[in-house]
Design an enzyme around this catalytic site. Structure first.
Site, mmCIF file in Angstrom:
data_model
loop_
_atom_site.group_PDB
_atom_site.id
_atom_site.type_symbol
_atom_site.label_atom_id
_atom_site.label_comp_id
_atom_site.label_asym_id
_atom_site.label_seq_id
_atom_site.Cartn_x
_atom_site.Cartn_y
_atom_site.Cartn_z
ATOM 1 N N GLY A 37 10.846 6.323 10.049
ATOM 2 C CA GLY A 37 9.460 6.202 10.500
ATOM 3 C C GLY A 37 9.285 5.181 11.610
ATOM 4 N N ASP A 52 16.147 8.507 4.290
ATOM 5 C CA ASP A 52 14.833 9.138 4.476
ATOM 6 C C ASP A 52 14.945 10.556 3.925
ATOM 7 O OD1 ASP A 52 12.376 10.306 5.869
ATOM 8 O OD2 ASP A 52 12.383 8.325 6.811
ATOM 9 N N ARG A 111 14.214 12.997 5.870
ATOM 10 C CA ARG A 111 14.504 13.751 7.094
ATOM 11 C C ARG A 111 15.404 12.902 7.976
ATOM 12 N NH1 ARG A 111 10.660 11.779 11.505
ATOM 13 N NH2 ARG A 111 9.562 10.090 10.496
ATOM 14 N N TYR A 147 -5.397 5.414 0.632
ATOM 15 C CA TYR A 147 -4.285 4.555 1.067
ATOM 16 C C TYR A 147 -4.527 3.101 0.648
ATOM 17 C CZ TYR A 147 -1.292 2.279 4.654
ATOM 18 O OH TYR A 147 -0.378 1.524 5.334
ATOM 19 N N LYS A 172 -2.395 0.665 -1.829
ATOM 20 C CA LYS A 172 -1.802 -0.613 -1.396
ATOM 21 C C LYS A 172 -2.310 -1.770 -2.258
ATOM 22 C CE LYS A 172 0.862 0.625 2.071
ATOM 23 N NZ LYS A 172 2.313 0.582 1.904
#
Ligand code: NAD
Length: 317
Positions: free
Chosen positions: A12, A35, A37, A143, A147
């Site tokens: 990322g 990851d 990917r 989100y 967090k």
């Protein structure tokens, strides 16, 4: 003791630069990128890489045993804008991956972990200016809720099980090596790309929406610094406020116009405006300064200069 580091979500925006910085510091073979990917050529070719799902505890355990890992950096997450579209997926990814690394540390399979929090832990009732370390925290986004919960769990695992977890509330991050991954501050990266390719940018936030921001080099510096600090100096085990600069899209456009005088910007706020409106506009990071000597190097002017220079080079290559 030899350090062997595992980075989860290494491909990322932050993971890519963090992996390269850690490889430079500790040696390529000491830093295992992973990851779900594959990542940039630079990342894939500079050291070991594993396809690894951060929500799969058994798979994590296997990789940790194989490489004799003692530190984990958990960078896999679903970011603010995307999380509003897929709330349950975001909650499952953000929380399960964190519980996995906290439990691995609790079981003494690793010694130390880094997990990033965000300015999204704050909410519409938080004082907006110079937001304090300890203040009202009522996040209104999926989100932000994940967090904030994560911070509570980090502190709990530290107190209850002596887990050495360290965390920073990153502001919006600006970088040129990798594109951002679906956050509310993504405009502050897109704008430079569009300024160079089209001389024009349509911003998804209003022109006067000020947010705390940071250039990637500072974020990486802070991450390495907090992880290298003596454990007794880390007094905050939820997550540290961290600050570098604060500006709005109009300020940013003006700073670009110093280098590209014809650059034009217009504004079409979308659903991300409501997210940005719920966040602080500037952050008080005095605890990080006091506890582990934090200080940022990049202001807006230097960020703009560095972004435009490097993106231009990237385009000509
Ligand atoms: P990003 O979206 O660019 O990268 C996240 C990476 O995680 C991606 O490469 C993705 O493929 C990977 N991933 C997704 N699901 C996975 C899984 N199940 N297992 C393993 N990997 C998986 O995000 P980023 O900007 O690099 O953010 C990294 C961390 O920093 C996140 O926790 C984010 O919340 C936090 N953060 C980022 C910013 C910012 O401005 N970029 C600001 C505050 C906090």
């Amino acid at each position: 003791m030899q350090k062997y580091i595992l980075i989860l979500g290494a491909c990322g925006q932050i993971g890519t630069e963090l992996t390269l910085a850690l490889r430079e510091k500790f040696g390529n073979d000491h830093v295992i990128a992973s990851d779900i990917r594959e990542g940039s050529e630079n990342l894939m070719q500079s050291g070991p890489f594993e396809i690894l799902d951060a929500t799969n505890y058994d798979a994590l355990e296997e990789v940790i045993a194989y490489y004799e890992i003692n530190e984990i950096y958990l960078m896999a997450a679903m970011l603010s804008a995307t999380a509003e579209k897929f709330p349950m997926r975001a909650w499952n990814l953000n929380m399960n991956s964190l519980f996995n690394v906290l439990n691995l540390a609790k079981e003494k399979k690793v010694d130390k972990i880094f997990w990033p929090s965000s300015i999204a832990v704050f909410g519409p009732n938080t004082p907006k200016e110079n937001t304090a370390q300890n203040t009202i925290m009522e996040p209104s986004t999926v989100y932000g809720i994940s967090k904030q919960s994560g911070e509570r769990w980090c502190e709990y695992y530290h107190k209850k099980f002596n887990v050495d977890v360290r965390s920073i509330r990153y502001p919006g991050l600006i970088s040129w090596k990798t594109m951002p991954g679906g956050g509310t501050t993504d405009y502050a990266v897109e704008i430079y790309h569009k300024a160079l390719s089209q001389g024009q940018y349509t911003c998804f936030l209003k022109k006067d929406t000020a947010l705390p921001m940071m250039f990637m080099d500072d974020a990486i510096k802070a991450t390495l610094q907090i992880m290298e600090a003596n454990t007794e100096t880390i007094r905050v085990r939820s997550s540290y406020n961290l600050s570098a600069m604060s500006f709005n899209p109009e300020d940013m456009a003006k700073s670009i116009q110093q280098f590209i005088p014809d650059f034009k910007i217009d504004y079409e706020p979308d659903f991300r405006q409501a997210i940005a409106d719920s966040w602080p506009s500037s952050i008080d990071d005095s605890k990080a300064r006091k506890d582990w000597n934090w200080q940022a190097d990049f202001n807006l002017q230097r960020t703009t200069e560095t972004m435009l220079t490097n993106l231009k080079k990237q385009q000509t290559n």
